[in-house]
Design a protein around this motif. Sequence first.
Motif, PDB file in Angstrom:
ATOM      1  N   PHE A  29     -42.360 122.588 108.448  1.00 25.11           N
ATOM      2  CA  PHE A  29     -41.051 123.222 108.350  1.00 25.11           C
ATOM      3  C   PHE A  29     -41.175 124.515 107.554  1.00 25.11           C
ATOM      4  O   PHE A  29     -42.031 124.633 106.692  1.00 25.11           O
ATOM      5  N   ARG A  30     -40.273 125.420 107.804  1.00 26.53           N
ATOM      6  CA  ARG A  30     -40.228 126.645 107.002  1.00 26.53           C
ATOM      7  C   ARG A  30     -39.355 126.448 105.769  1.00 26.53           C
ATOM      8  O   ARG A  30     -39.443 127.199 104.804  1.00 26.53           O
ATOM      9  N   VAL A  31     -38.490 125.458 105.803  1.00 29.22           N
ATOM     10  CA  VAL A  31     -37.615 125.107 104.692  1.00 29.22           C
ATOM     11  C   VAL A  31     -37.676 123.592 104.536  1.00 29.22           C
ATOM     12  O   VAL A  31     -37.642 122.871 105.530  1.00 29.22           O
ATOM     13  N   ASP A  32     -37.773 123.109 103.305  1.00 28.14           N
ATOM     14  CA  ASP A  32     -37.846 121.663 103.075  1.00 28.14           C
ATOM     15  C   ASP A  32     -36.517 120.991 103.395  1.00 28.14           C
ATOM     16  O   ASP A  32     -35.456 121.449 102.946  1.00 28.14           O
ATOM     17  N   PRO A  33     -36.545 119.889 104.142  1.00 29.97           N
ATOM     18  CA  PRO A  33     -35.311 119.140 104.392  1.00 29.97           C
ATOM     19  C   PRO A  33     -34.979 118.263 103.185  1.00 29.97           C
ATOM     20  O   PRO A  33     -35.850 117.945 102.375  1.00 29.97           O
ATOM     21  N   ASP A  34     -33.707 117.837 103.109  1.00 25.46           N
ATOM     22  CA  ASP A  34     -33.344 116.874 102.072  1.00 25.46           C
ATOM     23  C   ASP A  34     -33.593 115.462 102.590  1.00 25.46           C
ATOM     24  O   ASP A  34     -34.138 115.280 103.686  1.00 25.46           O
ATOM     25  N   THR A  35     -33.193 114.458 101.825  1.00 21.37           N
ATOM     26  CA  THR A  35     -33.481 113.066 102.206  1.00 21.37           C
ATOM     27  C   THR A  35     -32.724 112.629 103.457  1.00 21.37           C
ATOM     28  O   THR A  35     -33.088 111.646 104.080  1.00 21.37           O
ATOM     29  N   ASP A  36     -31.674 113.351 103.830  1.00 26.92           N
ATOM     30  CA  ASP A  36     -30.936 113.057 105.065  1.00 26.92           C
ATOM     31  C   ASP A  36     -31.407 113.930 106.217  1.00 26.92           C
ATOM     32  O   ASP A  36     -30.778 114.016 107.253  1.00 26.92           O
ATOM     33  N   PHE A  37     -32.528 114.606 106.004  1.00 28.07           N
ATOM     34  CA  PHE A  37     -33.140 115.498 106.983  1.00 28.07           C
ATOM     35  C   PHE A  37     -32.213 116.639 107.380  1.00 28.07           C
ATOM     36  O   PHE A  37     -32.155 117.056 108.527  1.00 28.07           O
ATOM     37  N   GLN A  38     -31.501 117.147 106.384  1.00 26.10           N
ATOM     38  CA  GLN A  38     -30.684 118.337 106.562  1.00 26.10           C
ATOM     39  C   GLN A  38     -31.383 119.495 105.851  1.00 26.10           C
ATOM     40  O   GLN A  38     -32.059 119.289 104.852  1.00 26.10           O
ATOM     41  N   ASN A  51     -45.217 119.251 118.847  1.00 24.40           N
ATOM     42  CA  ASN A  51     -44.199 120.300 118.849  1.00 24.40           C
ATOM     43  C   ASN A  51     -42.873 119.741 118.342  1.00 24.40           C
ATOM     44  O   ASN A  51     -42.495 118.616 118.634  1.00 24.40           O
ATOM     45  N   ASN A  52     -42.194 120.552 117.548  1.00 25.99           N
ATOM     46  CA  ASN A  52     -40.923 120.140 116.953  1.00 25.99           C
ATOM     47  C   ASN A  52     -39.755 120.383 117.889  1.00 25.99           C
ATOM     48  O   ASN A  52     -39.784 121.284 118.723  1.00 25.99           O
ATOM     49  N   VAL A  53     -38.717 119.579 117.707  1.00 23.44           N
ATOM     50  CA  VAL A  53     -37.448 119.809 118.388  1.00 23.44           C
ATOM     51  C   VAL A  53     -36.642 120.769 117.526  1.00 23.44           C
ATOM     52  O   VAL A  53     -36.743 120.750 116.296  1.00 23.44           O
ATOM     53  N   VAL A  54     -35.867 121.626 118.157  1.00 22.73           N
ATOM     54  CA  VAL A  54     -34.997 122.536 117.407  1.00 22.73           C
ATOM     55  C   VAL A  54     -33.644 122.605 118.100  1.00 22.73           C
ATOM     56  O   VAL A  54     -33.562 122.870 119.294  1.00 22.73           O
ATOM     57  N   PRO A 106     -36.015 129.524 114.000  1.00 20.66           N
ATOM     58  CA  PRO A 106     -35.960 128.092 113.700  1.00 20.66           C
ATOM     59  C   PRO A 106     -36.518 127.784 112.317  1.00 20.66           C
ATOM     60  O   PRO A 106     -37.435 128.453 111.844  1.00 20.66           O
ATOM     61  N   VAL A 107     -35.967 126.745 111.675  1.00 18.06           N
ATOM     62  CA  VAL A 107     -36.462 126.315 110.358  1.00 18.06           C
ATOM     63  C   VAL A 107     -37.657 125.377 110.492  1.00 18.06           C
ATOM     64  O   VAL A 107     -38.285 125.037 109.499  1.00 18.06           O
ATOM     65  N   VAL A 108     -37.953 124.971 111.721  1.00 21.83           N
ATOM     66  CA  VAL A 108     -39.104 124.108 111.985  1.00 21.83           C
ATOM     67  C   VAL A 108     -40.193 124.935 112.654  1.00 21.83           C
ATOM     68  O   VAL A 108     -39.917 125.966 113.260  1.00 21.83           O
ATOM     69  N   LEU A 109     -41.428 124.499 112.520  1.00 21.97           N
ATOM     70  CA  LEU A 109     -42.549 125.202 113.137  1.00 21.97           C
ATOM     71  C   LEU A 109     -42.954 124.548 114.455  1.00 21.97           C
ATOM     72  O   LEU A 109     -42.700 123.366 114.681  1.00 21.97           O
TER      73      LEU A 109
END
Length: 194
Positions: free
Chosen positions: A24-33, A71-74, A84-87
Amino acid sequence: SYVKDGIDFCARHDIERYTIHAGFRVDPDTDFQFEIKEMPSLSRSMETFVHALERVLQYAESQGVRVGVENNVVRPHHVEDGSPVVLLSNPEEVAMLINCVDVDLLLDIGHLNVAANTLNFDQERFLSLVAPHVCSIHLHTNDGKTDQHNPVNSGDWALSVWERFSGVETTVEAQFDEPTELIQHLSFLQNHSR
């Protein structure tokens, strides 16, 4: 350490491949937000990911385990200022990764469908880039908006993609209400020419 534990588990149990999602380009929180305060550049994010991945690949090789990156979903809420915030969700990022490191790819067909619709890119271009590197497949389908994990049916785009990768290890990643539905689906896939 989490990934190394997974690789160790594979080595102990003669499992030849361990797969992970791209970063990820940004860390998600525990709820994956994703709370986006500041997003690092794509090149910096990819450099960080490649550095970590090289360490993972080196460790996996020492344990006799192969690694595949999925590959990530976006979806629209995963996009900030057009990025996207995911790679590893679009062709440009796939090209960046495979130009930096020799790695196998786990092609999640459902993820590709949603990402292509969200980011408006050509699925065929993505498939052309990943084709020589695909080690395994997650087979499922969706409406192109959310990662629904629906089973594929005759005539589905996802099924036609799967057919192009004859002999590639495949996991059915679809959801079923009853075990008998899964059995019927597996029978359908076995009888479908690939």
